[in-house]
Write a protein that holds these residues in place. Structure first.
Motif, short mmCIF file in Angstrom:
data_model
loop_
_atom_site.label_atom_id
_atom_site.label_comp_id
_atom_site.label_asym_id
_atom_site.label_seq_id
_atom_site.Cartn_x
_atom_site.Cartn_y
_atom_site.Cartn_z
N LEU A 1 -0.34 -8.43 3.09
CA LEU A 1 0.04 -8.26 4.49
C LEU A 1 1.55 -8.14 4.73
CD1 LEU A 1 -2.55 -10.58 6.23
CD2 LEU A 1 -2.30 -8.11 6.55
N ASP A 2 2.33 -8.99 4.10
CA ASP A 2 3.77 -8.94 4.35
C ASP A 2 4.34 -7.59 3.94
OD1 ASP A 2 6.30 -10.34 5.09
OD2 ASP A 2 6.77 -9.95 2.99
N LYS A 3 3.98 -7.11 2.76
CA LYS A 3 4.53 -5.85 2.26
C LYS A 3 4.03 -4.65 3.06
CE LYS A 3 5.13 -5.18 -2.15
NZ LYS A 3 4.89 -5.06 -3.62
N CYS B 1 2.91 -4.57 6.19
CA CYS B 1 3.43 -4.57 7.56
C CYS B 1 4.90 -4.15 7.59
CB CYS B 1 3.21 -5.92 8.22
SG CYS B 1 1.48 -6.25 8.64
N LYS B 2 5.66 -4.53 6.58
CA LYS B 2 7.04 -4.05 6.48
C LYS B 2 7.08 -2.54 6.28
CE LYS B 2 9.15 -8.35 4.88
NZ LYS B 2 9.75 -9.08 3.72
N TYR C 1 -5.09 -5.32 1.43
CA TYR C 1 -3.66 -5.12 1.63
C TYR C 1 -2.89 -6.44 1.50
CZ TYR C 1 -4.81 -0.67 4.01
OH TYR C 1 -5.27 0.57 4.34
N SER D 1 -2.19 -14.08 4.04
CA SER D 1 -1.41 -13.32 3.06
C SER D 1 -2.00 -11.95 2.76
CB SER D 1 -1.29 -14.11 1.75
OG SER D 1 -2.56 -14.26 1.13
N HIS D 2 -3.31 -11.82 2.86
CA HIS D 2 -3.98 -10.57 2.49
C HIS D 2 -5.10 -10.26 3.48
CE1 HIS D 2 -1.96 -11.49 -1.28
NE2 HIS D 2 -2.22 -10.26 -1.69
N LEU E 1 -1.24 -11.44 9.89
CA LEU E 1 0.07 -11.86 9.38
C LEU E 1 0.68 -12.91 10.30
CD1 LEU E 1 2.29 -11.45 7.23
CD2 LEU E 1 3.27 -9.69 8.72
N SER E 2 0.55 -12.71 11.61
CA SER E 2 1.11 -13.67 12.57
C SER E 2 0.40 -15.02 12.49
CB SER E 2 1.00 -13.11 14.00
OG SER E 2 -0.34 -13.16 14.48
N MET F 1 -4.22 -6.25 11.06
CA MET F 1 -3.36 -6.76 9.99
C MET F 1 -2.16 -7.50 10.55
SD MET F 1 -3.53 -4.00 6.87
CE MET F 1 -2.60 -2.70 7.69
N ARG F 2 -1.55 -6.95 11.60
CA ARG F 2 -0.39 -7.63 12.19
C ARG F 2 -0.79 -8.96 12.82
NH1 ARG F 2 1.89 -1.88 13.66
NH2 ARG F 2 3.69 -1.80 12.24
#
Length: 254
Positions: free
Chosen positions: A170-172, A174-175, A168, A93-94, A88-89, A84-85
């Protein structure tokens, strides 16, 4: 990668954690690739035979498949988090999580993506529909976790916290993982969705068939993973008690 992935705000991709699934992963990957979404295979410290299979698959499908290599086995949760990380990089988005062993009904993949596009801030969780292939001890033992999840969230919003077929944001997510990393092994699927709900986020349950192939490979360690899961439920229970005012506030304002 597909043009739609580059031109829209909603940019989904598939993450598949792999640990010594060399016999199953090609079939699973081929089923997933039919739908045209980018895929990241996460090699979770597999042995050489599986690593070679993954490298050949990534080379064969190099326009559609990323390969993330973990030097040591971190566990399913650790592999999913790494995938997932990575996505995101890369600007996705998902992430739709799919198990490598062939349990998930890949023909439901478009339904998960469609639901995630409609509810982009929600975590889309598979709610399993079992057939006769499910081992009875697994079927009934899941209810112990279900009960603990219902207690620890004070709700029935999560129908099944153990199904690894989910999407998921991703931004939310991973935060959230930056704040609380959750477990790296089999307890991850449950802990991450409980903490997601604690944070006031929405879970959407999507029914999906789950199969148990006769030649399927399971890496569930009966003693070690059950101990970790029991410890997770204990931590979550006391975490729920500490967060009780916030949980009740969020429920009141749903």
């Amino acid at each position: 990668m597909a043009e739609y992935v580059l031109n829209n705000d909603f940019k989904p991709a598939i993450v598949i954690p792999v640990y010594n699934h060399e016999a199953a992963i090609e079939n699973t990957l081929n089923k997933v690739l039919k739908y045209g979404y980018p895929v990241v295979l996460v090699n979770d410290g597999s042995h050489e035979k599986c690593r070679n299979v993954l490298e050949k698959l990534a080379q064969k499908h190099r326009e559609a498949v990323y390969l993330v290599q973990l030097d040591v086995n971190k566990g399913k949760g650790g592999a999913v988090k790494a995938g997932m990380r990575f996505l995101l990089s890369q600007g996705f988005s998902h992430a739709l999580q799919v198990d490598a062993d062939g349990q998930h009904n890949i023909s439901d993949l478009p339904l998960f993506i469609e639901m995630a596009k409609k509810e982009q801030s929600s975590l889309i969780c598979g709610a399993p529909i079992y057939d006769a292939s499910v081992p009875k001890h697994r079927y009934y033992s899941r209810y112990l976790t279900h009960v603990w999840v219902w207690i620890n969230t004070l709700s029935f919003d999560i129908k099944d916290s153990m199904c690894g077929f989910r999407v998921y944001p991703l931004d939310k997510i991973c935060k959230q993982l930056d704040r609380n990393d959750c477990g790296n092994r089999m307890s991850f699927d449950t802990e991450v969705v409980v903490r997601w709900l604690w944070s006031g986020n929405k879970v959407t349950n999507l029914p999906t068939k789950v199969l148990y192939p006769k030649d399927g490979v399971s890496h569930f360690k009966a003693v070690k993973d059950n101990v970790l899961i029991s410890w997770m439920h204990t931590r979550l229970f006391f975490g729920m008690v500490l967060r009780l005012p916030v949980i009740l506030w969020n429920k009141r304002h749903d």
